[in-house]
Write a protein that holds these residues in place. Structure first.
Motif, PDB file in Angstrom:
ATOM      1  N   LEU A 150       2.194 -37.169  -0.679  1.00 44.51           N
ATOM      2  CA  LEU A 150       0.868 -36.728  -0.267  1.00 44.51           C
ATOM      3  C   LEU A 150      -0.074 -36.792  -1.459  1.00 44.51           C
ATOM      4  N   THR A 151      -1.340 -37.034  -1.188  1.00 44.80           N
ATOM      5  CA  THR A 151      -2.339 -36.932  -2.244  1.00 44.80           C
ATOM      6  C   THR A 151      -2.540 -35.450  -2.554  1.00 44.80           C
ATOM      7  N   PRO A 152      -3.110 -35.117  -3.722  1.00 50.24           N
ATOM      8  CA  PRO A 152      -3.372 -33.704  -4.033  1.00 50.24           C
ATOM      9  C   PRO A 152      -4.203 -33.011  -2.964  1.00 50.24           C
ATOM     10  N   ASN A 153      -5.232 -33.668  -2.453  1.00 46.91           N
ATOM     11  CA  ASN A 153      -6.074 -33.052  -1.422  1.00 46.91           C
ATOM     12  C   ASN A 153      -5.312 -32.862  -0.116  1.00 46.91           C
ATOM     13  N   GLU A 154      -4.466 -33.821   0.234  1.00 50.22           N
ATOM     14  CA  GLU A 154      -3.664 -33.686   1.447  1.00 50.22           C
ATOM     15  C   GLU A 154      -2.720 -32.498   1.334  1.00 50.22           C
ATOM     16  N   PHE A 155      -2.095 -32.354   0.167  1.00 46.56           N
ATOM     17  CA  PHE A 155      -1.193 -31.210  -0.009  1.00 46.56           C
ATOM     18  C   PHE A 155      -1.959 -29.904   0.090  1.00 46.56           C
ATOM     19  N   ASP A 156      -3.116 -29.830  -0.569  1.00 47.72           N
ATOM     20  CA  ASP A 156      -3.897 -28.589  -0.567  1.00 47.72           C
ATOM     21  C   ASP A 156      -4.330 -28.214   0.850  1.00 47.72           C
ATOM     22  N   ILE A 157      -4.716 -29.197   1.642  1.00 51.65           N
ATOM     23  CA  ILE A 157      -5.118 -28.924   3.027  1.00 51.65           C
ATOM     24  C   ILE A 157      -3.928 -28.423   3.828  1.00 51.65           C
ATOM     25  N   LEU A 158      -2.780 -29.108   3.694  1.00 48.85           N
ATOM     26  CA  LEU A 158      -1.585 -28.714   4.432  1.00 48.85           C
ATOM     27  C   LEU A 158      -1.146 -27.305   4.046  1.00 48.85           C
ATOM     28  N   TYR A 159      -1.097 -27.022   2.741  1.00 50.10           N
ATOM     29  CA  TYR A 159      -0.641 -25.696   2.315  1.00 50.10           C
ATOM     30  C   TYR A 159      -1.629 -24.612   2.736  1.00 50.10           C
ATOM     31  N   THR A 160      -2.913 -24.899   2.658  1.00 43.79           N
ATOM     32  CA  THR A 160      -3.919 -23.919   3.065  1.00 43.79           C
ATOM     33  C   THR A 160      -3.766 -23.570   4.538  1.00 43.79           C
ATOM     34  N   LEU A 161      -3.574 -24.569   5.381  1.00 41.73           N
ATOM     35  CA  LEU A 161      -3.393 -24.315   6.814  1.00 41.73           C
ATOM     36  C   LEU A 161      -2.091 -23.563   7.072  1.00 41.73           C
ATOM     37  N   ALA A 162      -1.000 -23.999   6.414  1.00 42.04           N
ATOM     38  CA  ALA A 162       0.305 -23.375   6.649  1.00 42.04           C
ATOM     39  C   ALA A 162       0.330 -21.928   6.165  1.00 42.04           C
ATOM     40  N   SER A 179     -12.399 -23.469   9.643  1.00 39.40           N
ATOM     41  CA  SER A 179     -13.428 -24.481   9.866  1.00 39.40           C
ATOM     42  C   SER A 179     -13.342 -25.543   8.775  1.00 39.40           C
ATOM     43  N   ARG A 180     -14.001 -26.671   9.012  1.00 42.55           N
ATOM     44  CA  ARG A 180     -14.050 -27.713   7.987  1.00 42.55           C
ATOM     45  C   ARG A 180     -14.711 -27.174   6.726  1.00 42.55           C
ATOM     46  N   GLU A 181     -15.746 -26.362   6.908  1.00 45.61           N
ATOM     47  CA  GLU A 181     -16.450 -25.788   5.755  1.00 45.61           C
ATOM     48  C   GLU A 181     -15.523 -24.901   4.932  1.00 45.61           C
ATOM     49  N   GLN A 182     -14.703 -24.094   5.596  1.00 47.10           N
ATOM     50  CA  GLN A 182     -13.757 -23.236   4.879  1.00 47.10           C
ATOM     51  C   GLN A 182     -12.746 -24.068   4.101  1.00 47.10           C
ATOM     52  N   ARG A 232     -16.709 -34.392   7.316  1.00 42.88           N
ATOM     53  CA  ARG A 232     -15.787 -35.286   8.019  1.00 42.88           C
ATOM     54  C   ARG A 232     -14.724 -35.856   7.076  1.00 42.88           C
ATOM     55  N   THR A 233     -14.907 -35.629   5.772  1.00 41.97           N
ATOM     56  CA  THR A 233     -13.861 -35.995   4.810  1.00 41.97           C
ATOM     57  C   THR A 233     -12.559 -35.298   5.171  1.00 41.97           C
ATOM     58  N   ILE A 234     -12.667 -34.060   5.629  1.00 44.03           N
ATOM     59  CA  ILE A 234     -11.480 -33.304   6.042  1.00 44.03           C
ATOM     60  C   ILE A 234     -10.774 -34.015   7.196  1.00 44.03           C
ATOM     61  N   ASP A 235     -11.547 -34.528   8.137  1.00 43.03           N
ATOM     62  CA  ASP A 235     -10.947 -35.219   9.289  1.00 43.03           C
ATOM     63  C   ASP A 235     -10.112 -36.415   8.847  1.00 43.03           C
ATOM     64  N   ALA A 236     -10.618 -37.152   7.849  1.00 46.20           N
ATOM     65  CA  ALA A 236      -9.884 -38.320   7.365  1.00 46.20           C
ATOM     66  C   ALA A 236      -8.552 -37.905   6.740  1.00 46.20           C
ATOM     67  N   ARG A 290      -1.302 -36.240   9.480  1.00 44.29           N
ATOM     68  CA  ARG A 290      -0.559 -36.312  10.743  1.00 44.29           C
ATOM     69  C   ARG A 290       0.358 -37.528  10.791  1.00 44.29           C
ATOM     70  N   LYS A 291      -0.099 -38.633  10.260  1.00 45.98           N
ATOM     71  CA  LYS A 291       0.742 -39.836  10.245  1.00 45.98           C
ATOM     72  C   LYS A 291       1.996 -39.617   9.409  1.00 45.98           C
ATOM     73  N   LYS A 292       1.880 -38.769   8.392  1.00 46.19           N
ATOM     74  CA  LYS A 292       2.992 -38.569   7.458  1.00 46.19           C
ATOM     75  C   LYS A 292       3.978 -37.490   7.885  1.00 46.19           C
ATOM     76  N   ILE A 293       3.489 -36.453   8.613  1.00 49.05           N
ATOM     77  CA  ILE A 293       4.386 -35.318   8.891  1.00 49.05           C
ATOM     78  C   ILE A 293       4.697 -35.100  10.370  1.00 49.05           C
ATOM     79  N   GLU A 294       3.917 -35.688  11.256  1.00 45.27           N
ATOM     80  CA  GLU A 294       4.117 -35.463  12.687  1.00 45.27           C
ATOM     81  C   GLU A 294       5.035 -36.525  13.294  1.00 45.27           C
ATOM     82  N   ASP A 295       5.813 -36.143  14.314  1.00 40.68           N
ATOM     83  CA  ASP A 295       6.585 -37.133  15.068  1.00 40.68           C
ATOM     84  C   ASP A 295       5.656 -38.045  15.843  1.00 40.68           C
TER      85      ASP A 295
END
Length: 231
Positions: free
Chosen positions: A152-164, A172-175, A190-194, A200-205
């Motif tokens: 994962l990229t650093p930003n991807e990890f941070d988003i995943l860990y923050t949600l988990a 929200s996207r702003e949060q 919309r950067t968050i959406d990307a 999702r491609k990396k961790i979801e079935d």
């Protein structure tokens, strides 16, 4: 080493507290204004915020609310207000402790030490889901899916860990932007959406029918699974 942020406009007070805490081995940062404190908070992973309520640019209560939107970090409020109603209000908006001035730096240090003893005894470094199918290791900043490490990229990890780590809570996207990029971020939300799409491609079935990162229409995202065990 635990990182502590002091947001206090009385420089002499913050310097005394800082000196006491540094002697205990803590890494301490200071800010004299609320917005400077928020900016620092978004750049460094803090485990405790010591927050004065009387700040020159923004009320400490507002700082607390902003931090609480993006983090469950421990917050100690410092104030000269002694009314019970003030204490209740402070606790209701997210403070863990409400301490009145003048406060002995030795007492504050003792309270900080007691907090981290409790935290360390219940510290969770690996979040595990679906009997270990998905594992998120905060300390190593690594992710495993079905026993295999996923890049994962650093930003991807941070988003995943923050949600988990905010399990079940809609962010929200702003949060998410505040937590990942800081309040000075000038790009599109919309950067968050990307990043979510790539995650999702990396961790979801099935990235089209996700079970971990759930879209909440018109609001944002939440983590949709429950930990294997609460530790």
């Amino acid at each position: 080493m635990n990182n502590i942020l002091i947001i206090e406009d009385e420089v002499k007070v913050s310097e005394v507290i800082k000196a006491y805490l540094q002697r205990e081995g803590y890494n301490v940062h200071c800010a004299a204004k609320g917005y400077d404190g928020i900016s620092l908070f978004n750049k460094i992973n803090f485990q405790l915020v010591i927050l004065d309520l009387m700040l020159p640019d923004i009320d400490g209560e507002e700082v607390c609310k902003i931090i609480r939107e993006i983090s469950d970090v421990h917050i100690f409020m410092l104030t000269a207000k002694v009314e019970l109603s003030d204490k209740i209000e402070g606790l209701n908006i997210g403070a863990d402790e409400y301490l009145t001035k003048p406060l002995s730096p030795r007492e504050l240090t003792a309270r900080v030490n007691a907090l981290f003893r409790r935290v360390d005894s219940n510290k969770v470094t690996i979040l595990s889901y679906d009997n270990g199918r998905l594992k998120i290791d905060k300390e190593r900043r690594s992710v495993q899916v079905k026993g295999k490490y996923i890049i994962l990229t650093p930003n991807e990890f941070d988003i995943l860990y923050t949600l988990a780590s905010n399990e079940g809570k809609v962010l929200s996207r702003e949060q998410l932007i505040r937590n990942i990029y800081g309040i000075d971020f000038e790009g599109s939300d919309r950067t968050i959406d990307a990043h979510i799409k790539n995650l999702r491609k990396k961790i979801e079935d099935n990235s089209k029918v996700p079970k971990y990162i759930i879209t909440v229409v018109k609001i944002g995202y939440k983590f949709g699974s429950i930990r294997d065990s609460k530790q």
